[in-house]
Design a protein around this motif. Structure first.
Motif, PDB file in Angstrom:
ATOM      1  N   TYR A   1      11.674  -2.492 -12.719  1.00  0.00           N
ATOM      2  CA  TYR A   1      10.744  -2.886 -11.673  1.00  0.00           C
ATOM      3  C   TYR A   1       9.297  -2.735 -12.146  1.00  0.00           C
ATOM      4  O   TYR A   1       8.473  -3.635 -11.953  1.00  0.00           O
ATOM      5  CB  TYR A   1      10.990  -2.056 -10.406  1.00  0.00           C
ATOM      6  CG  TYR A   1      10.126  -2.498  -9.258  1.00  0.00           C
ATOM      7  CD1 TYR A   1      10.508  -3.559  -8.457  1.00  0.00           C
ATOM      8  CD2 TYR A   1       8.925  -1.855  -8.986  1.00  0.00           C
ATOM      9  CE1 TYR A   1       9.707  -3.977  -7.407  1.00  0.00           C
ATOM     10  CE2 TYR A   1       8.119  -2.259  -7.932  1.00  0.00           C
ATOM     11  CZ  TYR A   1       8.519  -3.328  -7.151  1.00  0.00           C
ATOM     12  OH  TYR A   1       7.719  -3.743  -6.122  1.00  0.00           O
TER      13      TYR A   1
ATOM     14  N   ALA B   1       7.922  -6.496 -12.120  1.00  0.00           N
ATOM     15  CA  ALA B   1       7.596  -6.860 -10.730  1.00  0.00           C
ATOM     16  C   ALA B   1       6.283  -7.641 -10.630  1.00  0.00           C
ATOM     17  O   ALA B   1       6.215  -8.655  -9.926  1.00  0.00           O
ATOM     18  CB  ALA B   1       7.543  -5.620  -9.852  1.00  0.00           C
TER      19      ALA B   1
ATOM     20  N   THR C   1       6.056 -11.463  -9.365  1.00  0.00           N
ATOM     21  CA  THR C   1       5.275 -11.776  -8.164  1.00  0.00           C
ATOM     22  C   THR C   1       4.248 -12.862  -8.472  1.00  0.00           C
ATOM     23  O   THR C   1       4.094 -13.818  -7.697  1.00  0.00           O
ATOM     24  CB  THR C   1       4.565 -10.516  -7.634  1.00  0.00           C
ATOM     25  OG1 THR C   1       5.550  -9.510  -7.384  1.00  0.00           O
ATOM     26  CG2 THR C   1       3.791 -10.796  -6.370  1.00  0.00           C
TER      27      THR C   1
ATOM     28  N   GLU D   1       6.843 -11.793  -1.528  1.00  0.00           N
ATOM     29  CA  GLU D   1       7.325 -10.403  -1.663  1.00  0.00           C
ATOM     30  C   GLU D   1       8.809 -10.295  -1.312  1.00  0.00           C
ATOM     31  O   GLU D   1       9.552  -9.554  -1.948  1.00  0.00           O
ATOM     32  CB  GLU D   1       6.496  -9.482  -0.768  1.00  0.00           C
ATOM     33  CG  GLU D   1       5.023  -9.516  -1.081  1.00  0.00           C
ATOM     34  CD  GLU D   1       4.561  -8.265  -1.779  1.00  0.00           C
ATOM     35  OE1 GLU D   1       5.235  -7.245  -1.663  1.00  0.00           O
ATOM     36  OE2 GLU D   1       3.519  -8.336  -2.450  1.00  0.00           O
ATOM     37  N   ASP D   2       9.237 -11.048  -0.287  1.00  0.00           N
ATOM     38  CA  ASP D   2      10.640 -11.015   0.102  1.00  0.00           C
ATOM     39  C   ASP D   2      11.535 -11.564  -1.006  1.00  0.00           C
ATOM     40  O   ASP D   2      12.616 -11.030  -1.270  1.00  0.00           O
ATOM     41  CB  ASP D   2      10.870 -11.823   1.381  1.00  0.00           C
ATOM     42  CG  ASP D   2      10.207 -11.207   2.589  1.00  0.00           C
ATOM     43  OD1 ASP D   2       9.959  -9.979   2.570  1.00  0.00           O
ATOM     44  OD2 ASP D   2       9.940 -11.943   3.554  1.00  0.00           O
TER      45      ASP D   2
ATOM     46  N   GLN E   1      11.789  -9.090  -3.841  1.00  0.00           N
ATOM     47  CA  GLN E   1      12.741  -8.040  -3.467  1.00  0.00           C
ATOM     48  C   GLN E   1      14.171  -8.556  -3.533  1.00  0.00           C
ATOM     49  O   GLN E   1      15.076  -7.852  -3.986  1.00  0.00           O
ATOM     50  CB  GLN E   1      12.442  -7.527  -2.059  1.00  0.00           C
ATOM     51  CG  GLN E   1      13.408  -6.424  -1.653  1.00  0.00           C
ATOM     52  CD  GLN E   1      13.045  -5.773  -0.347  1.00  0.00           C
ATOM     53  OE1 GLN E   1      11.955  -5.960   0.159  1.00  0.00           O
ATOM     54  NE2 GLN E   1      13.961  -5.003   0.183  1.00  0.00           N
ATOM     55  N   GLU E   2      14.383  -9.796  -3.110  1.00  0.00           N
ATOM     56  CA  GLU E   2      15.729 -10.376  -3.176  1.00  0.00           C
ATOM     57  C   GLU E   2      16.212 -10.459  -4.627  1.00  0.00           C
ATOM     58  O   GLU E   2      17.382 -10.190  -4.915  1.00  0.00           O
ATOM     59  CB  GLU E   2      15.720 -11.766  -2.534  1.00  0.00           C
ATOM     60  CG  GLU E   2      17.057 -12.454  -2.509  1.00  0.00           C
ATOM     61  CD  GLU E   2      18.073 -11.746  -1.632  1.00  0.00           C
ATOM     62  OE1 GLU E   2      19.270 -11.849  -1.946  1.00  0.00           O
ATOM     63  OE2 GLU E   2      17.684 -11.097  -0.648  1.00  0.00           O
TER      64      GLU E   2
ATOM     65  N   CYS F   1      17.162  -6.959  -5.656  1.00  0.00           N
ATOM     66  CA  CYS F   1      18.403  -6.545  -4.986  1.00  0.00           C
ATOM     67  C   CYS F   1      19.615  -7.193  -5.649  1.00  0.00           C
ATOM     68  O   CYS F   1      20.652  -6.553  -5.829  1.00  0.00           O
ATOM     69  CB  CYS F   1      18.362  -6.912  -3.511  1.00  0.00           C
ATOM     70  SG  CYS F   1      17.256  -5.870  -2.554  1.00  0.00           S
TER      71      CYS F   1
END
Length: 187
Positions: free
Chosen positions: A33, A37, A41, A55-56, A59-60, A63
């Motif tokens: 991350y 990340a 992004t 951001e979603d 995160q997906e 995950c």
């Protein structure tokens, strides 16, 4: 001829880190991350209109990497970019499904039909109706079922008791002949 596009060189992961990721080590995912990340992004932010969803989707992607670590390869950033692309595709399809459902709900509540389509506009033109009437029966049926009624090819194939390949050919040929008839004008 050489391409002028710049390609990102693969960033090889530490084999020990990759092994820890594949084993599900949470510290290894924290390290992943930290390293990817920000770039992930930035990558998504430059490609999406809706900044609220970036951001979603990041995160997906993480995950998915956590749930399915076998999807991570030696190029960790490249793997994460692929997972993010997958998340973007899923998001895009969910938006299409949402809009389709919203239009259906609106139509059910108001009783109003959907806005006039191009096909309905074309049917109002006498020259188009005449050109359609001059087509052979099979061509006319396929064009009507596919474009005026909005039926999928497999349904048209069932209705006309023909193969999907035959329907595809009839559709192409019917459109070609319809264009020629329409261009020639009324007789």
């Amino acid at each position: 001829m050489t391409s002028t596009l710049l390609h990102r060189p693969p960033v090889k992961a530490d084999p020990a880190l990759l092994a820890r990721l594949h084993q599900g080590d949470s510290a290894a995912f924290a390290e992943l991350y930290q390293h990817t990340a920000h770039r992930l992004t930035r990558h998504l932010a430059t490609r999406l209109r809706d900044r609220d969803v970036v951001e979603d989707l990041v995160q997906e992607a993480f995950c998915t990497a956590l749930a399915e670590p076998h999807l991570l390869g030696m190029d960790l950033l490249g793997s994460m970019l692929q997972l993010a692309a997958r998340a973007v595709t899923a998001h895009s399809w969910s938006q299409h499904r949402y809009l389709r459902a919203a239009y259906t709900l609106y139509e059910d509540r108001t009783g109003d039909p959907q806005p006039t389509t191009v096909a309905a506009e074309m049917l109002r033109r006498p020259a188009f109706r005449d050109a359609l009437a001059r087509l052979a029966l099979a061509h006319r049926q396929v064009v009507q079922l596919r474009y005026l009624d909005g039926c999928p090819r497999d349904h048209v194939a069932q209705v006309m008791q023909r193969s999907v390949a035959a329907i595809t050919w009839l559709e192409r040929e019917g459109l070609r002949r319809l264009q020629a008839e329409y261009a020639s004008g009324p007789r």
